[in-house]
Design an enzyme around this catalytic site. Structure first.
Site: not given
Ligand code: RB5
Length: 144
Positions: A7-8, A63-69, A96, A130-131
């Site tokens: 993303d941006h 993405c910003g944190t990689g969490i949303g992706m 694994h 096993r994995h």
């Molecule tokens: C965008 O501002 C931010 O929310 C996105 O890049 C990401 O970090 C979401 O998990």
């Protein structure tokens, strides 16, 4: 072929990773974005589609944190997305978990470390054994 998307918030790091991999002769498909503000789940779906249709065998999402992706990519059947911010995790999620998508956070992981994480992820083979049984359990969960 490797498919990459961001993303941006992840756009600059994506450019660094593309340059890093291209310099190694690795062929990449860039699924966007092009720096414009966008919604990360849409990019995650685009990237995972290229894996689902067999065009690419692995993907990278930033993405910003990689969490949303990682959350979005893991909603797609057959996708095993791993958020990595260290080299050990990058190695073991291949060994694994047979992860097929690497997620990274541009606001949490610097470009040097991200490049190293990417190299490890792309150059480590799944251990199988096993994995594999545990990976097969994901498919069972997806069927429910
Ligand atoms: C965008 O501002 C931010 O929310 C996105 O890049 C990401 O970090 C979401 O998990």
């Amino acid at each position: 072929m490797i498919v990459i998307g961001s993303d941006h918030a992840g756009y600059d790091l994506k450019a660094e990773i593309i340059a890093h991999l291209t310099a190694q002769g690795i062929e990449l498909l860039d699924a966007g974005c092009n720096g414009e503000s966008c919604d990360y789940p849409e990019i995650a779906v685009r990237v995972t589609e290229h894996i689902k249709n067999g065009e690419c065998d692995k993907g990278i999402l930033i993405c910003g944190t990689g969490i949303g992706m990682s959350m979005a990519a893991n909603k797609v059947d057959g996708i095993r997305a791993a958020l990595c911010s260290d080299c050990f995790s990058a190695k073991y999620t291949r060994l694994h978990n047979d992860a097929n998508v690497l997620c990274m956070g541009a606001r949490t992981t610097g470009p040097g470390l991200a490049a190293e994480i990417t190299d490890i992820f792309l150059n480590t083979e799944f251990e199988g054994g096993r994995h594999q049984r545990r990976i097969d359990m994901f498919s069972e969960i997806e069927k429910k």
